[in-house]
Design a protein around this motif. Structure first.
Motif, PDB file in Angstrom:
ATOM      1  N   LEU A  87       0.693  -1.229  -0.001  1.00  0.00           N
ATOM      2  CA  LEU A  87       0.123  -0.027  -0.076  1.00  0.00           C
ATOM      3  C   LEU A  87       0.825   1.107  -0.094  1.00  0.00           C
ATOM      4  N   TRP A  88       1.934   1.374   0.765  1.00  0.00           N
ATOM      5  CA  TRP A  88       2.603   2.481   1.008  1.00  0.00           C
ATOM      6  C   TRP A  88       3.437   2.673  -0.479  1.00  0.00           C
ATOM      7  N   GLN A  89       3.986   1.613  -1.214  1.00  0.00           N
ATOM      8  CA  GLN A  89       4.698   1.805  -2.137  1.00  0.00           C
ATOM      9  C   GLN A  89       3.518   2.417  -3.380  1.00  0.00           C
ATOM     10  N   ALA A  90       2.477   1.700  -3.234  1.00  0.00           N
ATOM     11  CA  ALA A  90       1.514   2.315  -4.441  1.00  0.00           C
ATOM     12  C   ALA A  90       0.902   3.763  -4.114  1.00  0.00           C
ATOM     13  N   LEU A  91       1.034   4.267  -2.726  1.00  0.00           N
ATOM     14  CA  LEU A  91       0.742   5.447  -2.623  1.00  0.00           C
ATOM     15  C   LEU A  91       1.905   6.570  -2.684  1.00  0.00           C
ATOM     16  N   ILE A  92       3.050   6.200  -2.724  1.00  0.00           N
ATOM     17  CA  ILE A  92       4.297   6.980  -2.736  1.00  0.00           C
ATOM     18  C   ILE A  92       4.792   7.152  -3.956  1.00  0.00           C
ATOM     19  N   VAL A  93       4.945   6.186  -4.644  1.00  0.00           N
ATOM     20  CA  VAL A  93       5.782   6.031  -5.829  1.00  0.00           C
ATOM     21  C   VAL A  93       4.816   6.807  -6.985  1.00  0.00           C
ATOM     22  N   PRO A  94       3.410   6.542  -7.102  1.00  0.00           N
ATOM     23  CA  PRO A  94       2.638   7.246  -8.294  1.00  0.00           C
ATOM     24  C   PRO A  94       2.509   8.714  -7.861  1.00  0.00           C
ATOM     25  N   LEU A  95       2.678   9.090  -6.544  1.00  0.00           N
ATOM     26  CA  LEU A  95       2.685  10.675  -6.037  1.00  0.00           C
ATOM     27  C   LEU A  95       4.034  11.127  -6.665  1.00  0.00           C
ATOM     28  N   LEU A  96       5.211  10.445  -6.453  1.00  0.00           N
ATOM     29  CA  LEU A  96       6.435  10.958  -6.925  1.00  0.00           C
ATOM     30  C   LEU A  96       6.448  11.333  -8.548  1.00  0.00           C
ATOM     31  N   LEU A  97       5.909  10.044  -8.983  1.00  0.00           N
ATOM     32  CA  LEU A  97       6.035  10.442 -10.501  1.00  0.00           C
ATOM     33  C   LEU A  97       5.113  11.397 -10.887  1.00  0.00           C
ATOM     34  N   THR A  98       3.925  11.741 -10.303  1.00  0.00           N
ATOM     35  CA  THR A  98       3.019  12.725 -10.646  1.00  0.00           C
ATOM     36  C   THR A  98       3.718  14.305 -10.341  1.00  0.00           C
ATOM     37  N   VAL A  99       4.323  14.194  -9.081  1.00  0.00           N
ATOM     38  CA  VAL A  99       5.347  15.430  -8.912  1.00  0.00           C
ATOM     39  C   VAL A  99       6.508  15.839  -9.974  1.00  0.00           C
ATOM     40  N   VAL A 100       7.190  14.814 -10.442  1.00  0.00           N
ATOM     41  CA  VAL A 100       8.008  14.895 -11.578  1.00  0.00           C
ATOM     42  C   VAL A 100       7.423  15.357 -12.802  1.00  0.00           C
ATOM     43  N   LEU A 101       6.244  14.648 -13.197  1.00  0.00           N
ATOM     44  CA  LEU A 101       5.527  15.166 -14.362  1.00  0.00           C
ATOM     45  C   LEU A 101       5.236  16.592 -14.277  1.00  0.00           C
ATOM     46  N   PHE A 102       4.820  16.958 -13.343  1.00  0.00           N
ATOM     47  CA  PHE A 102       3.990  18.364 -13.255  1.00  0.00           C
ATOM     48  C   PHE A 102       5.161  19.252 -12.462  1.00  0.00           C
ATOM     49  N   LEU A 103       6.240  19.209 -12.389  1.00  0.00           N
ATOM     50  CA  LEU A 103       7.163  19.788 -11.777  1.00  0.00           C
ATOM     51  C   LEU A 103       7.249  21.435 -12.308  1.00  0.00           C
ATOM     52  N   GLY A 104       7.321  21.313 -13.711  1.00  0.00           N
ATOM     53  CA  GLY A 104       7.196  22.547 -14.291  1.00  0.00           C
ATOM     54  C   GLY A 104       6.195  23.578 -13.790  1.00  0.00           C
ATOM     55  N   PRO A 105       4.843  23.219 -13.943  1.00  0.00           N
ATOM     56  CA  PRO A 105       3.647  23.813 -13.303  1.00  0.00           C
ATOM     57  C   PRO A 105       3.691  24.238 -11.930  1.00  0.00           C
ATOM     58  N   ILE A 106       4.118  22.951 -11.384  1.00  0.00           N
ATOM     59  CA  ILE A 106       4.222  23.204  -9.798  1.00  0.00           C
ATOM     60  C   ILE A 106       5.263  24.375  -9.394  1.00  0.00           C
ATOM     61  N   SER A 107       6.229  24.428  -9.981  1.00  0.00           N
ATOM     62  CA  SER A 107       7.425  25.467  -9.827  1.00  0.00           C
ATOM     63  C   SER A 107       7.158  26.737 -10.091  1.00  0.00           C
ATOM     64  N   MET A 108       5.997  26.835 -11.418  1.00  0.00           N
ATOM     65  CA  MET A 108       5.608  28.185 -11.583  1.00  0.00           C
ATOM     66  C   MET A 108       4.666  28.657 -10.511  1.00  0.00           C
ATOM     67  N   GLU A 109       3.900  27.675 -10.121  1.00  0.00           N
ATOM     68  CA  GLU A 109       2.917  28.165  -9.074  1.00  0.00           C
ATOM     69  C   GLU A 109       3.667  28.563  -7.829  1.00  0.00           C
ATOM     70  N   VAL A 110       4.547  27.805  -7.245  1.00  0.00           N
ATOM     71  CA  VAL A 110       5.404  28.377  -6.204  1.00  0.00           C
ATOM     72  C   VAL A 110       5.959  29.513  -6.212  1.00  0.00           C
ATOM     73  N   SER A 111       6.611  29.937  -7.338  1.00  0.00           N
ATOM     74  CA  SER A 111       7.400  31.098  -7.767  1.00  0.00           C
ATOM     75  C   SER A 111       6.371  32.338  -7.696  1.00  0.00           C
ATOM     76  N   ASN A 112       5.219  31.922  -8.133  1.00  0.00           N
ATOM     77  CA  ASN A 112       4.081  33.009  -8.370  1.00  0.00           C
ATOM     78  C   ASN A 112       3.335  33.133  -6.982  1.00  0.00           C
ATOM     79  N   SER A 113       3.853  32.443  -5.585  1.00  0.00           N
ATOM     80  CA  SER A 113       3.316  32.633  -4.519  1.00  0.00           C
ATOM     81  C   SER A 113       1.812  31.825  -4.360  1.00  0.00           C
ATOM     82  N   LEU A 114       1.611  31.207  -5.331  1.00  0.00           N
ATOM     83  CA  LEU A 114       0.201  30.585  -5.284  1.00  0.00           C
ATOM     84  C   LEU A 114       0.130  29.548  -4.227  1.00  0.00           C
TER      85      LEU A 114
END
Length: 243
Positions: A87-114
């Motif tokens: 269960l923990w592997q199924a919860l963590i690994v897809p989350l990390l992959l999603t973060v890597v996939l959307f790393l660009g938009p996430i970085s832009m939102e953080v830089s814009n203080s969103l």
């Protein structure tokens, strides 16, 4: 020879059930023949009803095509992926992959203080959200999202229903026939049937039919290359590859 024919026939049945399930899932969304667009609240609510019933229909396809010897080793819920092991592997690994996939938009939102806006740390900033009451301030952004049918459809209902149908109910059938890597490659093709450019409205009926025919023909050719010439792709159904 007979065993090879049985294996090929089993593969055809498994893939055929997956293809039929994909078509049924897509048909359940368009069975209402709504005169409104897909983003209209009436259409969204009707499709919520459709995917709710598909949560009970989709496992029936899996149960019909599943090798019954598998159920002697694991429960049907475990085949669907409802289990505590891993269960923990199924919860963590897809989350990390999603973060890597959307790393660009996430970085832009953080830089814009969103990020601070969502956390409620910056009350002077405002974010424009399409609601009937106009723009919503940062502290009310999440509440506005959870009352927005389009947001609920895009972020909650659609991902859950699609993953349950195309992953939980289709992959066990494909794994009975293909190795894991091949099943991972074939599964998106099945998802493409439901995610294709099907257009709402009776005026686009002929276009939708032609798209379905072309997609089915291409899919049939691909399966012919995978299943018929390469019998090594098919495994003994008395030794399922699930789990």
């Amino acid at each position: 020879m007979e065993h090879g024919l049985n294996a090929i026939f089993g593969c055809v049945v498994s893939v055929g059930l997956c293809l039929l399930l994909s078509v049924v899932y897509l048909a359940s969304l368009h069975v209402w023949n709504s005169p409104f667009s897909r983003d209209h609240p009436t259409t969204i609510k009707k499709r919520f009803v459709s995917v709710f019933f598909m949560l009970f229909v989709a496992p029936c396809f899996l149960y019909i095509g599943l090798d019954k010897n598998t159920l002697q080793k694991v429960s049907f819920l475990e085949v669907l992926g409802v289990k505590s092991k891993g269960l923990w592997q199924a919860l963590i690994v897809p989350l990390l992959l999603t973060v890597v996939l959307f790393l660009g938009p996430i970085s832009m939102e953080v830089s814009n203080s969103l990020g601070k806006l969502y956390a409620g740390k910056s009350r002077r900033m405002k974010m424009s959200i399409s609601t009937d009451d106009g723009p919503v301030s940062g502290e009310g952004a999440w509440h506005a999202n959870f009352t927005n049918l389009i947001w609920i459809r895009n972020h909650l209902v659609a991902p859950f229903s699609e993953e349950f149908t195309y992953r939980s109910c289709m992959l066990p059938l494909l794994l009975q026939c293909f190795p894991a890597t091949t099943a991972i490659a074939v599964n998106p093709l099945l998802f493409g049937i439901g995610a294709g450019p099907v257009r709402d409205g009776p005026q686009h009926g002929s276009e939708n039919i032609m798209f379905s025919v072309r997609l089915y023909d291409d899919f049939r050719r691909i399966l012919g290359l995978l299943v018929v010439p390469h019998r090594s792709f098919c495994v003994d159904f008395r030794r399922p590859r699930i789990l």
